[in-house]
Write an enzyme that holds these catalytic residues in place. Structure first.
Site, PDB file in Angstrom:
ATOM      1  N   TYR A 195       4.133   6.365  10.357  1.00  0.00           N
ATOM      2  CA  TYR A 195       3.277   5.252   9.956  1.00  0.00           C
ATOM      3  C   TYR A 195       4.093   4.160   9.278  1.00  0.00           C
ATOM      4  CZ  TYR A 195      -1.006   2.992   8.226  1.00  0.00           C
ATOM      5  OH  TYR A 195      -2.013   2.108   7.973  1.00  0.00           O
ATOM      6  N   LYS A 242       1.219  -0.737  15.322  1.00  0.00           N
ATOM      7  CA  LYS A 242       2.646  -0.765  15.649  1.00  0.00           C
ATOM      8  C   LYS A 242       3.098  -1.988  16.451  1.00  0.00           C
ATOM      9  CE  LYS A 242       4.054   2.837  13.543  1.00  0.00           C
ATOM     10  NZ  LYS A 242       4.611   2.553  12.212  1.00  0.00           N
ATOM     11  N   PRO A 292      -4.070  -0.450  19.248  1.00  0.00           N
ATOM     12  CA  PRO A 292      -3.909  -0.956  17.877  1.00  0.00           C
ATOM     13  C   PRO A 292      -3.867   0.108  16.777  1.00  0.00           C
ATOM     14  CG  PRO A 292      -6.124  -1.404  18.707  1.00  0.00           C
ATOM     15  CD  PRO A 292      -5.334  -0.902  19.872  1.00  0.00           C
ATOM     16  N   HIS A 332       0.834  -1.207   0.000  1.00  0.00           N
ATOM     17  CA  HIS A 332       0.000   0.000   0.000  1.00  0.00           C
ATOM     18  C   HIS A 332       0.864   1.250   0.000  1.00  0.00           C
ATOM     19  CE1 HIS A 332      -4.306  -1.307   1.220  1.00  0.00           C
ATOM     20  NE2 HIS A 332      -3.722  -2.221   0.467  1.00  0.00           N
ATOM     21  N   TYR A 391      -9.106   5.459   7.858  1.00  0.00           N
ATOM     22  CA  TYR A 391      -9.230   5.716   9.302  1.00  0.00           C
ATOM     23  C   TYR A 391     -10.191   6.887   9.460  1.00  0.00           C
ATOM     24  CZ  TYR A 391      -4.816   3.107  10.035  1.00  0.00           C
ATOM     25  OH  TYR A 391      -3.831   2.155  10.086  1.00  0.00           O
TER      26      TYR A 391
HETATM   27  C1  DHB Z   1      -5.293  -3.122  10.861  1.00  0.00           C
HETATM   28  C2  DHB Z   1      -5.193  -2.871  12.205  1.00  0.00           C
HETATM   29  C3  DHB Z   1      -4.745  -1.654  12.628  1.00  0.00           C
HETATM   30  O1  DHB Z   1      -4.632  -1.376  13.930  1.00  0.00           O
HETATM   31  C4  DHB Z   1      -4.407  -0.662  11.728  1.00  0.00           C
HETATM   32  O2  DHB Z   1      -3.971   0.530  12.176  1.00  0.00           O
HETATM   33  C5  DHB Z   1      -4.494  -0.931  10.393  1.00  0.00           C
HETATM   34  C6  DHB Z   1      -4.937  -2.163   9.962  1.00  0.00           C
HETATM   35  C7  DHB Z   1      -5.781  -4.429  10.406  1.00  0.00           C
HETATM   36  O3  DHB Z   1      -6.045  -5.294  11.234  1.00  0.00           O
HETATM   37  O4  DHB Z   1      -5.922  -4.618   9.197  1.00  0.00           O
END
Ligand code: DHB
Length: 396
Positions: free
Chosen positions: A388, A300, A296, A72, A203
């Site tokens: 990121y 990271k 999450p 990506h 997001y």
């Molecule tokens: C996913 C989980 C995340 O916390 C994130 O920031 C991006 C993707 C995932 O599970 O696909």
């Protein structure tokens, strides 16, 4: 039983370390408390930083990732009914890979077994001892509650056994500093048999809270919504989840439509940050979730675990080869630099995108201001993109 490095925990941190050590001529035994099927089916995040991809290549666990992983170039932030794209490739020259932690773990396990190297499942660690001496040991019971008890002697013990694992307790309490933050919301995560509605991750800071649209393959959607702490996933009907996702992702110009499909998995993840310092005591080294937890948002956790063991493998490789302790002594400080950067980034992403149920309007305006800044400033977007996709050690 004797080995050079006893690794407690057969998740991505422990397994990756075992592979990196093998490439440096160092023997290890990996002890995992759960059965293989449990380790291989646990749903976790799905984004690999550039450095994590490199590490998987270095150890030779890249074939399925290259075939099935989804590179990506960017992602989208959505708020106030509009979207902002963060073009990582353009801003940083690097991209990330969507490849589920579950798949990474399966490949690392298969590779370890292919090599015929020791990896013991159903190995419940009872005690990590003598880490202040030059011959620490791990006592474990293999194969259930009436299984046989073994003692594994080693030169070094690595605790890669997660935030509830026993290794951390081998550091005397008075030497440990623990930092913690519990967030006032959780994530309800779903897997669904439907093509992703957007070709990149979205997001969203919706009016009623956070939502994330992710994917596992061209035909499997992964999505999350912010829910109150203590939510029972079964209390959410499938259609209610889709309705809420749809509302949180809505664009004012009506150009976004969420595709719905059969939901195959539902789970709730609490959100917290935790850091324990130091990450080393004597011959015991902690890595991954055993030393730190991030919420999450931004994915990271796995990337930090892999970054830890890359630093650790270098340090232990050097020490076994030359008995030079310099890198070993620097391990905790080196790893913690990245841990705190990622903790700050994860906190930023989390607070910027979630709606705090205790509703301080000041916090809300700060979050919106940060989003506006990212929307209007290329340097703000670049800073976000660099964090990121993951920072090089020298840039932490
Ligand atoms: C996913 C989980 C995340 O916390 C994130 O920031 C991006 C993707 C995932 O599970 O696909």
């Amino acid at each position: 039983e004797r080995t050079q490095v006893a690794i407690v925990g057969g998740g991505p941190a422990g397994l990756m370390l075992a592979h990196l050590l093998r490439l440096r001529g160092v023997d290890s035994v990996v002890l995992e408390s759960r059965p293989r099927e449990r380790v291989e089916t646990r749903q976790r995040a799905g984004i690999l930083e550039h450095g994590t991809v490199e590490a998987l290549r270095e150890v030779g666990a890249d074939a399925r990732m290259d075939e099935l992983g989804l590179p990506h170039d960017g992602f989208e932030l959505r708020f106030a009914g509009r979207g902002v794209r963060v073009d990582m490739q353009e801003l940083t020259g690097e991209r990330v890979m969507i490849w589920a932690q579950t798949e990474v773990t399966k490949d690392l396990i298969a590779l370890r077994l292919d090599h015929g190297e020791p990896l013991v499942f159903d190995a419940e660690v009872l005690a990590v001892s003598d880490v202040e001496t030059d011959s620490p040991s791990v006592r474990y019971r293999h194969g259930g509650s009436d299984g046989e008890v073994h003692v594994l002697h080693a030169d070094v013990v690595v605790g890669a056994d997660g935030s509830y694992g026993p290794s951390r307790r081998a550091i005397p309490e008075h030497l440990v500093r623990r930092f913690e933050r519990v967030y006032p919301y959780s994530w309800l995560g779903i897997l669904a048999d439907v093509a992703p509605s957007s070709h990149e991750l979205v997001y969203a800071r919706g009016r009623t809270g956070f939502a994330l649209a992710s994917m596992r393959s061209p035909s499997v959607t992964r999505a999350y919504i912010q829910v109150p702490n203590g939510t029972d996933p079964q209390s959410w009907a499938d259609e209610a989840i889709w309705d809420e996702l749809s509302a949180r992702f809505a664009l004012d110009d009506g150009s976004f439509t969420l595709s719905r499909g059969p939901i195959t998995d539902k789970s709730v993840t609490p959100m917290r940050s935790m850091v324990t310092e130091p990450m080393r005591h004597g011959r015991l080294f902690l890595a991954g979730d055993a030393a730190h937890i991030v919420p999450p948002t931004g994915a990271k956790g796995l990337n930090l675990a892999v970054a830890d063991v890359r630093v650790l493998a270098e340090a232990l490789g050097e020490w076994f080869a030359t008995k030079d302790e310099t890198l070993m002594d620097a391990y905790s400080d080196t790893a913690l630099r990245r841990v705190w950067r990622a903790s700050h980034f994860s906190w930023t992403m989390t607070t910027m995108l979630h709606v705090d149920p205790d509703g301080d309007p000041f916090d809300e305006q700060l979050a919106l201001s940060h989003l506006h800044h990212i929307e209007s400033s290329e340097s703000a977007r670049r800073a976000l993109a660099e964090n990121y996709r993951g920072l090089a050690l020298g840039a932490l």
